[in-house]
Scaffold this motif. Sequence first.
Motif, PDB file in Angstrom:
ATOM      1  N   PRO A   1      -4.711  30.191  47.209  1.00 22.73           N
ATOM      2  CA  PRO A   1      -4.179  31.445  47.701  1.00 22.73           C
ATOM      3  C   PRO A   1      -3.299  31.406  48.886  1.00 22.73           C
ATOM      4  CG  PRO A   1      -6.682  31.617  47.832  1.00 22.73           C
ATOM      5  CD  PRO A   1      -6.316  30.252  47.533  1.00 22.73           C
ATOM      6  N   GLN A   2      -3.470  30.339  49.760  1.00 21.46           N
ATOM      7  CA  GLN A   2      -2.297  30.005  50.658  1.00 21.46           C
ATOM      8  C   GLN A   2      -0.949  29.628  50.227  1.00 21.46           C
ATOM      9  OE1 GLN A   2      -3.662  27.474  54.127  1.00 21.46           O
ATOM     10  NE2 GLN A   2      -5.885  27.831  53.561  1.00 21.46           N
ATOM     11  N   ILE A   3      -1.112  28.821  48.997  1.00 24.75           N
ATOM     12  CA  ILE A   3       0.060  28.224  48.655  1.00 24.75           C
ATOM     13  C   ILE A   3       0.653  29.469  47.976  1.00 24.75           C
ATOM     14  CG2 ILE A   3       0.867  26.601  46.807  1.00 24.75           C
ATOM     15  CD1 ILE A   3      -1.276  24.808  47.384  1.00 24.75           C
ATOM     16  N   LEU A   4      -0.071  30.134  47.060  1.00 25.00           N
ATOM     17  CA  LEU A   4       0.563  31.386  46.512  1.00 25.00           C
ATOM     18  C   LEU A   4       1.303  32.243  47.499  1.00 25.00           C
ATOM     19  CD1 LEU A   4       0.982  32.907  43.905  1.00 25.00           C
ATOM     20  CD2 LEU A   4      -1.221  34.025  44.178  1.00 25.00           C
ATOM     21  N   ALA A   5       0.692  32.721  48.363  1.00 26.58           N
ATOM     22  CA  ALA A   5       1.133  33.735  49.353  1.00 26.58           C
ATOM     23  C   ALA A   5       2.377  33.248  50.017  1.00 26.58           C
ATOM     24  CB  ALA A   5       0.152  34.089  50.409  1.00 26.58           C
ATOM     25  N   SER A   6       2.545  31.748  50.368  1.00 27.09           N
ATOM     26  CA  SER A   6       3.530  31.067  51.098  1.00 27.09           C
ATOM     27  C   SER A   6       4.916  31.262  49.951  1.00 27.09           C
ATOM     28  CB  SER A   6       3.210  29.709  51.214  1.00 27.09           C
ATOM     29  OG  SER A   6       2.249  29.532  52.355  1.00 27.09           O
ATOM     30  N   LEU A   7       4.359  30.787  48.835  1.00 22.91           N
ATOM     31  CA  LEU A   7       5.307  30.871  47.939  1.00 22.91           C
ATOM     32  C   LEU A   7       6.230  32.353  47.721  1.00 22.91           C
ATOM     33  CD1 LEU A   7       3.873  28.611  44.886  1.00 22.91           C
ATOM     34  CD2 LEU A   7       6.093  27.919  46.283  1.00 22.91           C
ATOM     35  N   LEU A   8       5.419  33.243  47.676  1.00 21.14           N
ATOM     36  CA  LEU A   8       6.189  34.702  47.478  1.00 21.14           C
ATOM     37  C   LEU A   8       6.691  35.130  48.610  1.00 21.14           C
ATOM     38  CD1 LEU A   8       2.820  36.307  45.293  1.00 21.14           C
ATOM     39  CD2 LEU A   8       5.157  35.117  44.731  1.00 21.14           C
ATOM     40  N   ALA A   9       5.904  34.890  49.726  1.00 24.39           N
ATOM     41  CA  ALA A   9       6.337  35.394  50.924  1.00 24.39           C
ATOM     42  C   ALA A   9       7.663  34.797  51.405  1.00 24.39           C
ATOM     43  CB  ALA A   9       5.350  35.174  52.146  1.00 24.39           C
ATOM     44  N   ALA A  10       7.846  33.406  51.011  1.00 27.07           N
ATOM     45  CA  ALA A  10       9.269  32.679  51.502  1.00 27.07           C
ATOM     46  C   ALA A  10      10.463  32.902  50.397  1.00 27.07           C
ATOM     47  CB  ALA A  10       8.862  31.135  51.496  1.00 27.07           C
ATOM     48  N   SER A  11       9.789  33.703  49.116  1.00 23.52           N
ATOM     49  CA  SER A  11      11.075  33.734  48.157  1.00 23.52           C
ATOM     50  C   SER A  11      12.299  34.522  48.493  1.00 23.52           C
ATOM     51  CB  SER A  11      10.259  34.340  46.762  1.00 23.52           C
ATOM     52  OG  SER A  11       9.980  35.896  47.198  1.00 23.52           O
ATOM     53  N   PHE A  12      12.247  35.107  49.687  1.00 20.44           N
ATOM     54  CA  PHE A  12      13.466  35.840  50.022  1.00 20.44           C
ATOM     55  C   PHE A  12      14.546  34.770  50.417  1.00 20.44           C
ATOM     56  CE2 PHE A  12      16.429  38.808  51.795  1.00 20.44           C
ATOM     57  CZ  PHE A  12      15.858  40.100  51.219  1.00 20.44           C
ATOM     58  N   HIS A  13      13.969  33.396  50.683  1.00 20.89           N
ATOM     59  CA  HIS A  13      15.072  32.460  51.144  1.00 20.89           C
ATOM     60  C   HIS A  13      15.867  31.939  49.985  1.00 20.89           C
ATOM     61  CE1 HIS A  13      12.480  31.965  54.310  1.00 20.89           C
ATOM     62  NE2 HIS A  13      13.334  31.269  55.271  1.00 20.89           N
ATOM     63  N   ILE A  14      15.577  32.238  48.763  1.00 17.07           N
ATOM     64  CA  ILE A  14      16.317  31.950  47.569  1.00 17.07           C
ATOM     65  C   ILE A  14      17.551  32.962  47.456  1.00 17.07           C
ATOM     66  CG2 ILE A  14      16.529  31.921  45.058  1.00 17.07           C
ATOM     67  CD1 ILE A  14      13.529  31.502  44.584  1.00 17.07           C
TER      68      ILE A  14
END
Length: 551
Positions: free
Chosen positions: A57-70
């Motif tokens: 869950p931490q990895i998934l949440a981090s991947l999604l929350a940081a996706s604006f960086h793309i």
Amino acid sequence: MTEGASCLSLFKPATDNSIDAAEEKFKDTKDEGLRVMIASCHSLSKYEGKSLKNVLPQILASLLAASFHIGNGISLAYSAVLISQLAEPDSPIKSTKIQNSWMASVLIVVIPPASIFSGIIMDNLGRLNCIKIAGIPGVVGWSMIALANNVTTIIIGRLLVGISSAWGTSPGIVYITEIASSNLRMSLMAIAPAYVSLGMVLTYLGGWYLHWRTLAWVCNVFIIVPCLVCIIIHESPSWLILKGKYEQAKKSLEWIHKYQKPPGEQETFADLQYKILHEEQQKKKEEQEKQKNQKGVKFIIQEFLKPTGWKPLVILTGLFFFQHFSGIYITMFYSISFIQEAGSSINGYLASILIGVVRLIMSMMSIYILKRFHRRSLIFISSGLMALSMFIAGLWTMWIQEGTTNLKWIPVAALLFYVVASTVGLLPIPNMLIAELFPLEIRGIGYSISYSLCCILMFIALQSYYGMSDFFGGASNLQWFFAIVCLGGAVYSYIFLPETFGMKLADITDYFKTQFVYIGHSHKKMGTESEAQEKMLKDSANNNGKIPQTV
């Protein structure tokens, strides 16, 4: 739980058995606070699972929350595609060099004020809500660019995209630091620069095949999707507790730690984490109330006039100068034009894609490198290798222009090596140092001032690209100028930059009280974080009073 019990509860121990050793060493202590503190550390580290399922869950949440960086990476690289296509003979919109420099740099000039405003939004409305709000100026900005009939409209659209990037990326980093376990935090934060590099690769690839208007429409996808995915993850529990939303905070923690093994029959891992976060937030509130009357303008000015205030600011400003005028961001924002002017036989878009891929790979490798090696040494080696690469690129560019060589691929190869060298030192480390060099009393305002100076110098460097190229008389001389600046950065860091790797923040502050030039400095007195933890335990055992705080 007594004061100080939560100070080390989320602290990653220096060794796997350090907490067990501390428990054994101080098992007979009469200090109730010390026993509670060790128990708190032990309970979390013992029951916090390290398997992929536990932290999924931490990895998934981090991947999604940081996706604006793309989208942030796309906005950085888009100027290279835009300027290159507007320079084509059949382009209906013509731009001057001054307009080109504004299209490239306008993103940077809005970042400081936009970042301050994003802090207000995320503190009042939440980390994830700030990301969702960031989508509004982003979509409007990219749509304006796609529909633009003149350069002015494009620049305004780029400005809005810059605001969107600032609002959407900062909350992602804050969110990750608040939900990630201590042993995962650094690795998960590295998702952000990897996403930025991915966005740049996608932009160069899209610009190779798509018209700049079509590419602008596609960019909206990378604004809208990150906003939508934030709906499926939970808000930061730390922020929820701070705002008194305790039930939502419990649900958030239960989701983040739903695969963690329960510590006992009475409470889950999420319950234990909730208690710790709740106490920490209460202590923060109390501390803020105490300091309200101590942080006025007069107090801040007095702190910056001290050696511990002005010395870090001067050192960082010099470091930012060498960082931005070494060509790191110029080759990023003007990559296609820069490569074409070098006379390389490799297609400018293909070369830019290769550079983006290399930067993506190195951004992931730098996670290990930055954790392993000393920062001062990395900057020194990085700057030296960058200088060598740019010197070679300038030499071959001159020979290509004179027609004395057929090895037209060498400037691109040298530029690739330049990118590799930059990603392990001069590119990431100056920004990492901002939060380390300033004393606790002015760390927040020191970070804001330093970050603003960093953006101003980046803006000046991007604005002056064409002027420097004309002044130095072409691409080869400009590349040699970058090489000289890189060499200057190596010398500067060797003389002035203190080594902070693994050092206590308090010792870094003490260093600036008496030192400014690092050469010849004896750092025997500077302890590591693990030594600080051991000292705190010893002090607590000898003192039956309040357990000291860590910095």
